[in-house]
Design a protein around this motif. Structure first.
Motif, PDB file in Angstrom:
ATOM      1  N   ALA A   1      11.666  20.207  60.614  1.00  0.00           N
ATOM      2  CA  ALA A   1      12.311  18.928  60.874  1.00  0.00           C
ATOM      3  C   ALA A   1      13.522  19.138  61.780  1.00  0.00           C
ATOM      4  CB  ALA A   1      12.758  18.286  59.566  1.00  0.00           C
ATOM      5  N   VAL A   2      13.812  18.130  62.600  1.00  0.00           N
ATOM      6  CA  VAL A   2      14.951  18.205  63.520  1.00  0.00           C
ATOM      7  C   VAL A   2      15.771  16.927  63.446  1.00  0.00           C
ATOM      8  CG1 VAL A   2      15.672  18.350  65.935  1.00  0.00           C
ATOM      9  CG2 VAL A   2      13.787  19.767  65.118  1.00  0.00           C
ATOM     10  N   GLY A   3      17.028  17.086  63.089  1.00  0.00           N
ATOM     11  CA  GLY A   3      18.048  16.049  63.245  1.00  0.00           C
ATOM     12  C   GLY A   3      19.042  16.636  64.218  1.00  0.00           C
ATOM     13  N   GLY A   4      20.073  17.303  63.675  1.00  0.00           N
ATOM     14  CA  GLY A   4      20.892  18.171  64.521  1.00  0.00           C
ATOM     15  C   GLY A   4      20.106  19.415  64.909  1.00  0.00           C
ATOM     16  N   GLY A   5      19.388  19.959  63.901  1.00  0.00           N
ATOM     17  CA  GLY A   5      18.431  21.014  64.214  1.00  0.00           C
ATOM     18  C   GLY A   5      18.727  22.393  63.680  1.00  0.00           C
ATOM     19  N   SER A   6      19.535  22.540  62.620  1.00  0.00           N
ATOM     20  CA  SER A   6      19.900  23.889  62.169  1.00  0.00           C
ATOM     21  C   SER A   6      18.758  24.602  61.462  1.00  0.00           C
ATOM     22  CB  SER A   6      21.133  23.839  61.271  1.00  0.00           C
ATOM     23  OG  SER A   6      20.914  23.047  60.119  1.00  0.00           O
ATOM     24  N   ASN A   7      18.024  23.902  60.586  1.00  0.00           N
ATOM     25  CA  ASN A   7      16.938  24.601  59.896  1.00  0.00           C
ATOM     26  C   ASN A   7      15.851  24.998  60.888  1.00  0.00           C
ATOM     27  OD1 ASN A   7      14.076  23.255  59.115  1.00  0.00           O
ATOM     28  ND2 ASN A   7      15.537  21.615  59.542  1.00  0.00           N
ATOM     29  N   ALA A   8      15.621  24.142  61.869  1.00  0.00           N
ATOM     30  CA  ALA A   8      14.607  24.447  62.877  1.00  0.00           C
ATOM     31  C   ALA A   8      14.996  25.663  63.712  1.00  0.00           C
ATOM     32  CB  ALA A   8      14.385  23.229  63.769  1.00  0.00           C
ATOM     33  N   MET A   9      16.247  25.692  64.204  1.00  0.00           N
ATOM     34  CA  MET A   9      16.666  26.842  65.004  1.00  0.00           C
ATOM     35  C   MET A   9      16.675  28.107  64.163  1.00  0.00           C
ATOM     36  SD  MET A   9      16.842  26.136  68.126  1.00  0.00           S
ATOM     37  CE  MET A   9      17.060  27.896  68.291  1.00  0.00           C
ATOM     38  N   GLY A  10      16.993  27.976  62.875  1.00  0.00           N
ATOM     39  CA  GLY A  10      16.948  29.145  62.012  1.00  0.00           C
ATOM     40  C   GLY A  10      15.564  29.761  61.950  1.00  0.00           C
ATOM     41  N   LEU A  11      14.538  28.918  61.855  1.00  0.00           N
ATOM     42  CA  LEU A  11      13.167  29.425  61.844  1.00  0.00           C
ATOM     43  C   LEU A  11      12.712  29.850  63.224  1.00  0.00           C
ATOM     44  CD1 LEU A  11      10.457  29.886  60.369  1.00  0.00           C
ATOM     45  CD2 LEU A  11       9.885  27.505  60.888  1.00  0.00           C
ATOM     46  N   PHE A  12      12.986  29.045  64.233  1.00  0.00           N
ATOM     47  CA  PHE A  12      12.438  29.286  65.568  1.00  0.00           C
ATOM     48  C   PHE A  12      12.990  30.549  66.229  1.00  0.00           C
ATOM     49  CE2 PHE A  12      12.016  24.373  66.353  1.00  0.00           C
ATOM     50  CZ  PHE A  12      11.046  24.297  65.372  1.00  0.00           C
ATOM     51  N   ASP A  13      14.246  30.879  65.927  1.00  0.00           N
ATOM     52  CA  ASP A  13      14.983  31.873  66.710  1.00  0.00           C
ATOM     53  C   ASP A  13      14.261  33.207  66.836  1.00  0.00           C
ATOM     54  OD1 ASP A  13      17.562  32.575  68.097  1.00  0.00           O
ATOM     55  OD2 ASP A  13      17.616  34.068  66.487  1.00  0.00           O
ATOM     56  N   ALA A  14      13.686  33.690  65.753  1.00  0.00           N
ATOM     57  CA  ALA A  14      13.063  35.012  65.765  1.00  0.00           C
ATOM     58  C   ALA A  14      11.754  35.048  66.539  1.00  0.00           C
ATOM     59  CB  ALA A  14      12.820  35.492  64.334  1.00  0.00           C
ATOM     60  N   PHE A  15      11.230  33.875  66.912  1.00  0.00           N
ATOM     61  CA  PHE A  15       9.920  33.801  67.567  1.00  0.00           C
ATOM     62  C   PHE A  15       9.998  33.299  69.012  1.00  0.00           C
ATOM     63  CE2 PHE A  15       9.303  33.253  63.009  1.00  0.00           C
ATOM     64  CZ  PHE A  15       8.190  34.025  62.723  1.00  0.00           C
ATOM     65  N   LEU A  16      11.189  33.072  69.531  1.00  0.00           N
ATOM     66  CA  LEU A  16      11.305  32.438  70.849  1.00  0.00           C
ATOM     67  C   LEU A  16      10.658  33.258  71.953  1.00  0.00           C
ATOM     68  CD1 LEU A  16      14.919  30.968  70.762  1.00  0.00           C
ATOM     69  CD2 LEU A  16      12.752  29.740  70.559  1.00  0.00           C
TER      70      LEU A  16
ATOM     71  N   SER B   1      19.695  32.310  61.441  1.00  0.00           N
ATOM     72  CA  SER B   1      18.582  33.090  61.988  1.00  0.00           C
ATOM     73  C   SER B   1      17.924  33.997  60.955  1.00  0.00           C
ATOM     74  CB  SER B   1      19.045  33.922  63.189  1.00  0.00           C
ATOM     75  OG  SER B   1      20.022  34.890  62.793  1.00  0.00           O
ATOM     76  N   VAL B   2      18.557  34.187  59.816  1.00  0.00           N
ATOM     77  CA  VAL B   2      17.952  34.965  58.741  1.00  0.00           C
ATOM     78  C   VAL B   2      16.619  34.344  58.312  1.00  0.00           C
ATOM     79  CG1 VAL B   2      19.241  33.711  56.936  1.00  0.00           C
ATOM     80  CG2 VAL B   2      18.376  36.016  56.489  1.00  0.00           C
ATOM     81  N   VAL B   3      16.494  33.030  58.438  1.00  0.00           N
ATOM     82  CA  VAL B   3      15.262  32.347  58.025  1.00  0.00           C
ATOM     83  C   VAL B   3      14.081  32.855  58.841  1.00  0.00           C
ATOM     84  CG1 VAL B   3      14.099  30.119  57.776  1.00  0.00           C
ATOM     85  CG2 VAL B   3      16.572  30.298  57.352  1.00  0.00           C
ATOM     86  N   GLY B   4      14.238  32.863  60.156  1.00  0.00           N
ATOM     87  CA  GLY B   4      13.151  33.307  61.027  1.00  0.00           C
ATOM     88  C   GLY B   4      12.877  34.793  60.929  1.00  0.00           C
ATOM     89  N   ARG B   5      13.923  35.594  60.801  1.00  0.00           N
ATOM     90  CA  ARG B   5      13.710  37.046  60.682  1.00  0.00           C
ATOM     91  C   ARG B   5      12.899  37.366  59.439  1.00  0.00           C
ATOM     92  NH1 ARG B   5      19.165  37.088  61.899  1.00  0.00           N
ATOM     93  NH2 ARG B   5      19.717  37.875  59.828  1.00  0.00           N
ATOM     94  N   GLU B   6      13.254  36.718  58.329  1.00  0.00           N
ATOM     95  CA  GLU B   6      12.476  36.928  57.106  1.00  0.00           C
ATOM     96  C   GLU B   6      11.041  36.442  57.268  1.00  0.00           C
ATOM     97  OE1 GLU B   6      16.125  36.338  53.840  1.00  0.00           O
ATOM     98  OE2 GLU B   6      14.433  34.938  53.896  1.00  0.00           O
ATOM     99  N   ALA B   7      10.875  35.241  57.808  1.00  0.00           N
ATOM    100  CA  ALA B   7       9.529  34.670  57.950  1.00  0.00           C
ATOM    101  C   ALA B   7       8.654  35.552  58.826  1.00  0.00           C
ATOM    102  CB  ALA B   7       9.619  33.259  58.528  1.00  0.00           C
ATOM    103  N   ARG B   8       9.230  36.104  59.863  1.00  0.00           N
ATOM    104  CA  ARG B   8       8.467  36.970  60.767  1.00  0.00           C
ATOM    105  C   ARG B   8       7.932  38.192  60.022  1.00  0.00           C
ATOM    106  NH1 ARG B   8       8.422  37.698  66.411  1.00  0.00           N
ATOM    107  NH2 ARG B   8       7.672  39.762  66.988  1.00  0.00           N
ATOM    108  N   ALA B   9       8.810  38.858  59.280  1.00  0.00           N
ATOM    109  CA  ALA B   9       8.384  40.038  58.529  1.00  0.00           C
ATOM    110  C   ALA B   9       7.377  39.659  57.442  1.00  0.00           C
ATOM    111  CB  ALA B   9       9.603  40.729  57.919  1.00  0.00           C
ATOM    112  N   GLN B  10       7.605  38.523  56.789  1.00  0.00           N
ATOM    113  CA  GLN B  10       6.736  38.115  55.690  1.00  0.00           C
ATOM    114  C   GLN B  10       5.339  37.734  56.155  1.00  0.00           C
ATOM    115  OE1 GLN B  10       9.536  35.152  54.383  1.00  0.00           O
ATOM    116  NE2 GLN B  10      10.073  36.270  52.519  1.00  0.00           N
ATOM    117  N   VAL B  11       5.236  37.035  57.278  1.00  0.00           N
ATOM    118  CA  VAL B  11       3.907  36.636  57.746  1.00  0.00           C
ATOM    119  C   VAL B  11       3.140  37.837  58.287  1.00  0.00           C
ATOM    120  CG1 VAL B  11       4.468  35.990  60.148  1.00  0.00           C
ATOM    121  CG2 VAL B  11       2.649  34.772  58.915  1.00  0.00           C
TER     122      VAL B  11
END
Length: 404
Positions: free
Chosen positions: A240-255, A216-226
């Protein structure tokens, strides 16, 4: 990183269910070992010392925060919306995987385990886990489908240089699903010594939530940065989604931000009309896979289907249960990109921005190529560039030579 206990509809309940998806349907001999992981993760999540150590490694070892980069050349080429790239490819080891591997390795050491074991597809999770294990002083064993061993040889070498034992899985389709099966079998025989470091937001509770929390650090950073760059939230997130970890990392802060569109891109492979794809969200049905209830690509007998993608890291017949829930609630949309579209996007980003993306990440870029021109010039898209393409260049060169 903190364990989330909110009653949000986007979160799991105490038993690990995201609505009807998730849980921990396990054979009896695995119930207690996985329950131990859940208990110890809850304790670690609430322990300031654990969190302080983890956050220090993210900044001083991984190199976080990763950049949010305005892809000005790509934006001009496409026309329409501004395209930003969340540069997880710049992390140590070259992908987002290091974010949760460090957390899992620290948790394993806290629990007194001596070995970590995991599956890997493209090898990025394997490299990241081998790196984390070397750092904290644990042995590491990585199971990888034989097809992926050949396809991603540079990452096999990296894992072995880092001290990991790499097991080539020769059974079945010889890809990611079989690697998970194989690693689970070894773990089940000796859970006292091993910690299973699952590589995505999949598997039995607590893994879907735990891996998401570490990512979730990915989304928290992206939120502050944008917000700093644009003074507002983005219009769309794409990952991209396979299992989905990178996606959930980005999405989480914006749900909770209903005005932000969320798009996951899965592999259409050689086309949805055949069987050479891994489009679980698009064509899958509810079922059981690897200790979770989720959407699964299944054959007529209810067994997981053979899958295909140009990108080894996302050729998986299931998906994280939180993704299945987000689709069910209408909070996220899931689309596809073919191998051909992905390869085109790989080349386009390389030639316009001088950034070589992983083939997994190129699925997300491929959808941004379609979406950006349909939006006004003041719209904003964030693409999670989840990994770099060093591992893919030989394979891509071979594919391009075949097309010549």
């Amino acid at each position: 990183m903190t364990q989330t206990t909110t009653a949000s509809p986007y979160r799991a309940d105490e038993h690990g269910f995201f609505g009807e998806f998730g849980g921990a349907p396990l054979p009896p001999f695995l119930v207690e070992p996985i329950a131990e992981v859940a208990r110890e993760y809850a304790k670690a999540s609430a322990d300031p010392a654990f969190q302080e150590e983890y956050q220090a490694l993210l900044s001083k070892y991984v190199g976080r925060p990763s950049l949010l980069y305005f892809a000005e050349n790509l934006t001009a080429k496409l026309g329409g919306a501004k395209v930003y790239l969340k540069r997880e490819d710049l992390n140590h080891t070259g992908a987002h995987k290091i974010n949760h591997c460090l957390g899992e390795a620290l948790l394993a050491k806290r629990m007194g385990k001596t070995k970590v074991i995991a599956e890997t597809g493209a090898g990025q999770h394997g490299v990241a886990l081998a790196t984390a294990a070397a750092l904290v002083g644990l042995e590491c064993e990585i199971h990888m489908g034989a097809i992926d061993v050949a396809k991603q040889h540079p990452n096999v070498v990296r894992m072995e240089l880092l001290g990991a034992k790499v097991v080539s899985v020769e059974e079945g389709g010889k890809t990611l699903k079989e690697a998970v099966d194989s690693a689970f079998g070894v773990y089940a025989a000796n859970p006292e010594e091993y910690f299973f470091a699952i590589g995505s937001v999949v598997g039995p509770h607590p893994y879907p939530s735990m891996v998401r929390d570490f990512q979730s650090v990915v989304g928290r950073e992206a939120r502050a940065q944008v917000l700093e760059a644009e003074g507002r939230l983005p219009d769309y997130l794409i990952a991209a989604v396979g299992g989905g970890s990178n996606a959930m990392g980005l999405f989480d802060a914006f749900l909770e931000d209903e005005g932000v569109g969320i798009i996951g891109v899965e592999p259409a492979g050689e086309g949805l009309e055949g069987t050479r794809h891994a489009a679980t969200m698009t064509l899958g049905t509810p079922g059981m896979l690897h200790g979770m209830h989720t959407k699964v690509l299944q054959d007529a007998n209810g067994e997981p289907s053979a899958v295909h993608s140009i990108a080894s890291g996302i050729d998986y017949p299931g998906v994280g249960p939180q993704h299945a829930r987000l689709e069910q609630l209408g909070r996220a949309e899931y689309v596809t990109a073919t191998d051909a579209e992905t390869l085109d996007a790989f080349q386009l980003l390389t030639r316009t921005e001088g950034i070589i993306p992983a083939l997994e990440s190129s699925h997300a870029v491929a959808h941004a190529v379609k979406l950006a021109p349909t939006l006004p010039a003041d719209a904003v898209i964030i693409v999670n560039l989840s990994g770099r393409g060093d591992k893919d260049v030989d394979f891509v060169a071979e594919r391009l030579a075949q097309q010549a």
